[in-house]
Design an enzyme around this catalytic site. Structure first.
Site, mmCIF file in Angstrom:
data_model
loop_
_atom_site.group_PDB
_atom_site.id
_atom_site.type_symbol
_atom_site.label_atom_id
_atom_site.label_comp_id
_atom_site.label_asym_id
_atom_site.label_seq_id
_atom_site.Cartn_x
_atom_site.Cartn_y
_atom_site.Cartn_z
ATOM 1 C CD GLU A 218 -3.018 1.076 2.208
ATOM 2 O OE1 GLU A 218 -3.748 2.071 2.408
ATOM 3 O OE2 GLU A 218 -3.194 -0.014 2.784
ATOM 4 C CE LYS A 234 -9.614 -0.008 5.451
ATOM 5 N NZ LYS A 234 -8.980 -0.450 6.699
#
Length: 407
Positions: A218, A234
């Site tokens: 990420e 997410k």
């Protein structure tokens, strides 16, 4: 108990009188590939809360004092000097990020040797030969001691759902911790994390009595060609055809994801040119090890006059590992998590004039002189099932633990 060889590696004196782990090479995520074999440490600065002051401002000042001016990020980078300073590794913990936004500190760091901020400046030297890795036959770690039981984790999820029901918060990310005693040299084990599939920010950073290994996919924040980029992740499912279809069809996961995308848009808008924030990609499903994860890309033109310190205050700690609203979520995190986030859920990467590339330290492990530490968690919404959240955190931790256990 750590071996005498490992203890010696943890106590070696390095540049500028700073204790560092020797022999690592430069393995920081984001370091320029063309320079890695020529980089040598020039200077180092570390910060802990007892040191006082604003760590973001002090980091920017330290970098400027070592020929890395980052007070005007919109300015184009100058010519890369192969005889001069190349850039710097930057680590900012989740606790330091909370301090930057005035949030509660939360539970104590389980790795006391680990600073909350570390900056390591690198210059160039003649290319070193490629290292020959020694087999880590003496590496071993014991049983993982969890910071909370599955029942305690599930109860924390229930507490967050109750807070959402009261209207206190919309989403909160909960993170658990585990530690195990080890013997032998931990560095080869930490390096293995960089080889996990999808580890965009795979790498290591080390100091006196501590080291971090990262397998993060990420992007917290990247600066490239005058634009700021963040890629929040997410939403998670097993990396099967059914898991991918389930993730794409999940209204709960999509709502949770879009909520964090909106938070990241707001974070970037604070430091961007007016009207320049855009969502370049929304809810793209990508693979990390044996998991599917949903990722979006948000970007914005960097505002004139923006410096590194203000950028860190805007994006740290990352929205995908805090929740929304960010300050309210951090208050619940401080109240519910029994152990500090340590090396996890912070930032690790590379900074230089005209270039910033910081990964969010999910899928991250750390060692001190006696224990290896890991963290994992997930975002909690009103639609969360407590037992499913416990299982998801275990699934995220499993590849990291397996890589650390391997020889």
């Amino acid at each position: 108990m750590v071996s005498s060889k490992s203890t010696e590696r943890m106590r070696h004196d390095g540049p500028d009188g700073v204790e560092t782990l020797p022999g690592l090479g430069v393995e920081t995520p984001g370091a320029p590939a063309r320079c890695r074999r020529t980089l040598v440490e020039r200077a180092r600065w570390q910060w802990r809360p007892a040191d006082g002051g604003d760590p973001a401002a002090r980091a920017e000042e330290f970098l400027a004092a070592h020929d890395l001016p980052l007070h005007e990020l919109a300015r184009p980078a100058g010519r890369h000097d192969p005889a001069g300073v190349c850039g710097a590794a930057l680590y900012v913990s989740a606790a330091a990020g909370a301090a930057l936004v005035g949030a509660p500190a939360g539970a104590a760091n389980p790795v006391p040797a680990l600073p909350e901020v570390a900056v390591v400046v690198y210059g160039h030297a003649p290319a070193a030969p490629l290292p020959t890795a020694a087999p880590d036959t003496h590496w071993w770690h014991g049983h993982w001691a969890e910071s909370w039981t599955p029942r305690q984790h599930a109860d924390a999820v229930t507490a967050v759902r109750a807070a959402i029901g009261r209207g206190d918060v919309y989403q909160v990310n909960l993170v658990g911790h585990a530690a195990a005693r080890y013997t032998g040299d931990p560095l080869p084990a930490l390096r293995r994390l960089a080889g996990l599939p999808g580890a965009r920010y795979g790498g290591t950073l080390a100091g006196a009595g501590w080291a971090i290994g990262c397998a993060s996919p990420e992007t917290l924040v990247e600066l490239a060609d005058g634009r700021l980029i963040t890629r929040p992740i997410k939403g998670t499912r097993p990396a099967t055809a059914a898991g991918r279809a389930e993730l794409l069809a999940s209204a709960k996961e999509r709502a949770e994801h879009v909520m964090i995308v909106d938070l990241e848009r707001n974070d970037l808008a604070r430091v961007a040119r007016t009207g320049s924030v855009r969502v370049d990609e929304l809810f793209a499903v990508r693979r990390w090890c044996d998991l599917w994860q949903a990722e979006s890309t948000v970007s914005a033109a960097v505002a004139d006059g923006l410096g590194l310190a203000d950028l860190l205050r805007a994006v740290c700690p990352g929205g995908s590992v805090t929740g929304a609203p960010k300050l309210a979520a951090l208050e619940h995190i401080a109240a519910l998590e029994p152990v500090g986030r340590g090396a996890s859920m912070g930032a690790l990467g590379w900074v230089a004039p005209g270039r910033i590339d910081l990964g969010l330290t999910i899928r991250t492990a750390a060692v001190d002189a006696e224990r290896v530490h890991v963290w994992a968690g997930g975002g909690i919404t009103w639609g969360s099932d407590p037992d499913a959240e416990v299982a998801e955190a275990a699934a995220k931790a499993a590849p990291v633990r397996a890589a650390l256990a391997a020889r």
